[in-house]
Motif scaffolding. Structure first.
Motif, mmCIF file in Angstrom:
data_model
loop_
_atom_site.group_PDB
_atom_site.id
_atom_site.type_symbol
_atom_site.label_atom_id
_atom_site.label_comp_id
_atom_site.label_asym_id
_atom_site.label_seq_id
_atom_site.Cartn_x
_atom_site.Cartn_y
_atom_site.Cartn_z
ATOM 1 N N HIS A 189 56.653 29.894 50.547
ATOM 2 C CA HIS A 189 56.445 31.089 49.911
ATOM 3 C C HIS A 189 57.756 31.443 49.111
ATOM 4 O O HIS A 189 58.597 31.832 49.611
ATOM 5 C CB HIS A 189 55.828 32.020 50.976
ATOM 6 N N ASP A 225 56.283 25.969 55.803
ATOM 7 C CA ASP A 225 55.444 27.289 55.669
ATOM 8 C C ASP A 225 56.757 28.347 55.808
ATOM 9 O O ASP A 225 56.768 29.296 56.359
ATOM 10 C CB ASP A 225 54.555 27.471 56.997
ATOM 11 N N LYS A 262 44.731 27.797 47.616
ATOM 12 C CA LYS A 262 44.818 28.187 48.862
ATOM 13 C C LYS A 262 43.930 29.287 49.153
ATOM 14 O O LYS A 262 43.767 30.187 48.202
ATOM 15 C CB LYS A 262 46.400 28.658 48.807
ATOM 16 N N HIS A 284 49.068 24.784 58.532
ATOM 17 C CA HIS A 284 49.440 25.122 59.827
ATOM 18 C C HIS A 284 48.813 25.103 60.937
ATOM 19 O O HIS A 284 48.551 26.061 61.705
ATOM 20 C CB HIS A 284 50.634 26.389 59.723
ATOM 21 N N HIS A 326 54.053 23.741 51.239
ATOM 22 C CA HIS A 326 53.827 24.891 51.794
ATOM 23 C C HIS A 326 55.049 25.781 52.003
ATOM 24 O O HIS A 326 55.620 25.900 52.913
ATOM 25 C CB HIS A 326 53.223 24.746 53.464
HETATM 26 ZN ZN ZN Z 1 52.178 30.314 54.400
#
Ligand code: ZN
Length: 454
Positions: free
Chosen positions: A62, A312, A147, A239, A60
């Motif tokens: 970005h 995340d 996702k 999350h 996870h």
């Molecule tokens: Zn995320």
């Protein structure tokens, strides 16, 4: 081919933490043997008392590239990953432009990644309101799963899905056999809670926390479990922040539904009670909840209801955190932690009696399995890629900007004293990070579901 032997008195294997040598040839682990069985022809790297864990897998992240590389980018994200002991990153389909919701978008991402990566990477594809027709093509093109968001994602180019739109997408997702990772908050409870706040002070963390109640997570997870039962797709809750959902997740698994769950270092480390007003560095969604909730998340890991821990990692330019005004309503939600997640989790885990075997399971093996990389990534065992992190689990350090490595050195963890230092990281037998340096070339490559089976 050169034979290398990596020695440690604390090699973290699926059989336990043992004195072992990892024999590596051609980028793969050939065997894991007792220390006195190293062939005389091998080039030896003796790490003595430092532990060797499987290279961590972060499913996870970005990376924001292409299109928003000024927020992060393949080059900086994968360097931060290497410094943090991660050897594979799976990139989320949003925050980049275009979002990875079509095969053309995936190809643009591959172009952006070429030659930039210190560690291996893979792609999740996006499921948005109107791309049901792209789902199976994305799977054929090599994404590792999908996702979607059940609530506004807070960024252009990636629309949320309503239940109706999700129902149109799910037969396609189910046919691919790939997991669907879902941001599980429903808009209804968030909108109602926000409206009820009236003219509350948005510099106060308590205001932000009230605006995203447990109920938003709980109702989303209930809906997803029932859809999982109906459509038979692999459901993964990203999350998880609310411990109130643990009982229903446990029941879903007891029923035999293919449900997996992740949480993040910030939910396991921070607590609502001590987040100062205006401290937008701690803003993420769902929000960091109470101390009591945090302890229940640790219990969820212990019980096996929560399978994995991922960062995340969600960077932005520092000005988007609006640190001067400290407004939780307008600040970007996202916490970056790629380069410090391992010591952060280890510091808290060892205090609660967990071992490096638990870390390897939560942060390497389980995320690799989610991404379909079992057999290749996430374990120190014969046949696996020689992805390894050399970790000194006892030495303490204070987090400074020097430890962050990602593009913008913004972090809620600055000045915290943590336990455990990443000494070296190897990707497929090649040294990619050692003691603050990044030796050698950028040799990270895409991990794809079509890579040849072993
Ligand atoms: Zn995320």
């Amino acid at each position: 081919m050169t034979l290398q032997a990596f020695l440690s008195r604390r090699t973290v294997t699926p059989e336990g933490i043992l004195p072992r040598a990892i024999l590596v040839e051609g980028g793969r682990i050939r065997a894991v043997v007792p220390l006195d069985q190293v062939p005389p022809t091998a080039i030896v790297h003796d790490y003595a008392d430092a532990a060797i864990l499987p290279g961590l897998v972060d499913s996870h992240v970005h990376i924001n590239d292409p299109g928003r590389a000024h927020w992060e980018g393949f080059h900086t994200a994968t360097r931060a990953a290497a410094a943090g002991g991660y050897t594979s990153l799976i990139d989320m389909p949003l925050n980049c432009l275009p979002a990875t919701t079509t095969v053309a978008g995936l190809e643009m991402k591959r172009d952006a990644a070429r030659g930039q990566c210190r560690v291996d990477w893979g792609a999740w594809g996006g499921v948005i309101s109107d791309n049901q027709g792209d789902i199976e093509a994305l799977a054929d093109a090599g994404v590792l799963g999908f996702k979607c968001f059940l609530i506004d994602a807070g960024i252009e180019g990636f629309s949320m899905v309503s239940e109706q739109e999700l129902r149109r997408a799910l037969p396609h997702v189910a046919r691919t056999g790939l997991p669907l990772l879902v941001h599980a908050e429903l808009a209804g409870p968030v909108e109602a809670a926000t409206a009820a706040l009236g003219s509350a002070d948005w510099r106060s963390y308590a205001t932000y926390l009230k605006s995203r109640p447990d109920e938003a997570e709980l109702s989303a997870i209930r809906l997803l479990i029932s859809l999982c039962r109906e459509f038979g797709f692999r459901l993964h809750i990203v999350h998880l922040a609310s411990s109130e959902a643990l009982a229903e997740l446990r029941a879903a698994r007891a029923e035999g539904l293919p449900v997996s769950v992740e949480t993040c270092p910030h939910y396991l480390h921070l607590e609502a009670e001590t987040i100062p007003d205006g401290a937008t560095l701690c803003k993420c969604a769902p929000p960091i909840r109470s101390r009591e909730n945090r302890e229940k998340l640790w219990q969820g890991l212990k019980d096996g209801v929560i399978d994995l821990i991922v960062t995340d990692h969600s960077p932005c330019p520092p000005e988007m955190k609006r640190l001067e005004e400290g407004n939780f309503r307008t600040a970007w939600g996202g916490i970056s932690s790629l380069s410090v997640a391992l010591p952060l989790v280890w510091t808290d885990a060892q205090r609660r009696g967990f071992t490096l075997s638990d870390i390897a399971r939560w942060m390497a093996e389980a995320p690799a399995r989610l991404a379909g990389l079992e057999g290749r990534k996430g374990r120190i065992a014969a046949g696996y890629d020689a992805d390894m992190v050399v970790f000194d689990p006892e030495t303490e350090f204070v987090v400074t900007e020097m430890n962050l490595y990602y593009r913008h050195h913004v972090s809620p963890y600055l000045n915290e004293k943590l336990r455990g230092v990443v000494e070296a990281t190897y990707v497929r037998g090649q040294l990619v990070f050692a003691n603050g340096e990044f030796p050698g070339e950028n040799s990270g490559r895409e991990v794809c579901r079509h890579d040849s089976p072993r």
